[in-house]
Design an enzyme around this catalytic site. Structure first.
Site: not given
Ligand code: NAD
Length: 476
Positions: A252, A230, A286
């Site tokens: 990640e 995320g 990402c």
């Molecule tokens: P996000 O961080 O807002 O959410 C990701 C997940 O985390 C969701 O399931 C969300 O419910 C959960 N979450 C949110 N706040 C949380 C907390 N305080 N504690 C625990 N869990 C929590 O990200 P997003 O906007 O949904 O996704 C996009 C991001 O993910 C981008 O930054 C992207 O680059 C990244 N991403 C990285 C990879 C990688 O492999 N490096 C792959 C895909 C996406």
């Protein structure tokens, strides 16, 4: 067509279980903003029951020899193949991407599942020599316990597979917190897993929001490892919370990935890969390319070709309205600071969450839009004089996930791969497309140094134990 239930439950102890408080949240269709389904709005109490179930079922799962665990995972892969079209339909319905793209994503998830199912036969340790006579030294891999898995919505079935297969093959049980924007894919995977013979409670799946369900999962004292895909902002919080009890963390995170086009590049190939890297999956990768670094002598011609090619791009929606509005606001702020929008820059007409494919120039590398990830179909063009300045600009980022250089020069290609500060470097293709048997991960704020998947993910989900065996020659 898709049969997404009206209400999506959690999977706890092998059973479909609504949230204890019987609350639901709405999942909207990104294509038109209408209600697609509701999902269980889980909170602390639901997390507690899910972790309890995972904890209770972990020892018996760990007692199954890894080869046999692999056979069960292989059956899940076969289940995914049987339901491949349906999985792709659900992914397409939840994300708004085309069925073809969704189907391609299922292929990646299946390839990853196959790789990890077979890892049951290759859960290698190491044997080495001892410094002492009659003493033998070796390492074995052991499970950690309960794994907490938290994922993003961008490629939902791939994200589920990326976490679940490596966690389970190592003998951990797991609680997966589905992304709130893609509840149905995770729910359906849970169903396939159970029907394929995964013992109840080994994989518990929780629906809910990040703060309400994700945060209590991370904070749960019984979690031995948290693996998170995320945003960097949330990753930092997770690292802090889990670090407090020294739980293992794998992060990640985001990227602001550069794609460099040199003056000796095959321009048609570079245009093709720039378009794919910036706009496929509506830029929600990402590993998408959002910084296009172009040598001055070809800047005008490449820009012209890129703008022309962008006009032909058929784009899917971004995942929700909030993300769309974030992007529009960031583009608006950049415009106020003098950015020039070459194409796009606005929402497409209609109720869906469609951001027009956007190319921007005349932006400082230090500007907010150059430094922050937008996670959408927006790329910035920069003009540079030579290889050194291209490399310096590529590295001028808080992120360090992936990078690509287009050149016919072996010298530039090799030097770029050596010097670019990223976890993945690519020559003459896109910034994305990492393969399931290869380690993926980023430097700087793109991660915390772990690598998933590949065999390297085994290091995330297992503990090494040294074993010394001493022989008493008198007893021979
Ligand atoms: P996000 O961080 O807002 O959410 C990701 C997940 O985390 C969701 O399931 C969300 O419910 C959960 N979450 C949110 N706040 C949380 C907390 N305080 N504690 C625990 N869990 C929590 O990200 P997003 O906007 O949904 O996704 C996009 C991001 O993910 C981008 O930054 C992207 O680059 C990244 N991403 C990285 C990879 C990688 O492999 N490096 C792959 C895909 C996406």
């Amino acid at each position: 067509m898709t049969e997404i239930p009206k209400q999506i439950n959690n999977w706890i102890e092998g059973k479909e279980t609504p949230a204890i408080a019987r609350e639901w949240f709405d999942k909207l269709n990104p294509v038109n903003g209408t209600l697609l389904c509701q999902a269980a709005r889980s909170r602390v109490a639901d997390i507690d029951t899910a972790v309890e179930s995972a904890k209770a079922n972990q020892p018996s799962w760990a007692d199954i020899p890894p080869v046999q665990r692999g056979q069960i995972l292989h059956n899940i892969v076969l289940g995914m193949k049987t339901h491949q079209e349906k999985i792709a339909q659900i992914v397409a319905a939840e994300t708004g991407k085309s069925f073809e793209d969704a189907y391609g994503e299922t292929e990646g998830a299946i390839a990853l599942g196959l790789f990890y199912a077979s890892e049951g036969q290759r859960l290698y340790g190491r044997t080495t020599t001892s410094g002492n006579l009659n003493k033998y030294a070796m390492t074995v891999r052991q499970p950690l316990g309960v794994a907490g898995l938290i994922i993003a919505a961008n490629t939902p079935i791939a994200n589920v597979a990326w976490k679940v297969f490596p966690a389970l093959i190592c003998g951990n049980s797991a609680v997966l917190k589905a992304a709130e924007d893609t509840p149905a894919t995770a729910w359906f995977f849970g169903k396939v897993a159970l029907e394929s013979g995964l013992p109840a409670g080994v994989l518990n799946i929780i629906q809910g929001y990040g703060l309400e369900a994700g945060a209590p999962l991370v904070a749960h004292p019984d979690l031995a490892v948290v693996s998170f895909t995320g945003s960097t902002a949330v990753g930092k919080v997770i690292q802090r919370v889990a670090g407090d009890r020294l739980a293992r963390v794998s992060l990640e995170l985001g990227g602001k990935n550069p794609l460099v086009v040199c003056d000796d590049a095959d321009l048609e190939n570079a245009v093709k890969w720039t378009i794919l890297s910036a706009f496929s999956n509506a830029g929600q990768r990402c590993a998408s390319a959002s910084r296009i670094i172009i040598f001055a002598s070809i800047y005008d011609i490449f820009r012209e070709k890129l703008v022309e090619a962008t006009k032909q791009v058929k784009i899917g929606p971004v995942i929700n309205e909030k993300q769309l509005n974030n992007m529009l606001a960031a583009v608006g702020r950049a415009k106020e600071e003098g950015a020039k929008i070459l194409i796009g820059g606005s929402r497409l007409p209609g109720e869906g969450y469609f951001m027009a494919p956007t190319l921007i120039e005349n932006v400082s590398p230090q500007a907010e839009i150059s430094q922050q990830e937008l996670f959408g179909p927006i790329a910035i063009l920069y003009c540079v004089q030579d290889f050194e300045s291209a490399l310096a600009l590529a590295n001028d980022s808080p992120y360090g996930l992936t990078a690509s250089m287009h050149t016919r020069s072996i010298h530039r290609a090799v030097k770029f791969c050596e010097k670019v500060q990223t976890g993945v470097a690519v020559v003459n293709a896109g910034t994305y497309g990492s393969e399931p048997h290869m380690p993926f991960g980023g430097l700087k704020q793109s991660g915390n140094g772990t690598r998933e998947p590949g065999t390297e993910a085994l290091d995330v989900y297992s503990e090494l134990k040294d074993i010394y065996i001493n022989i008493d020659p008198e007893q021979l």
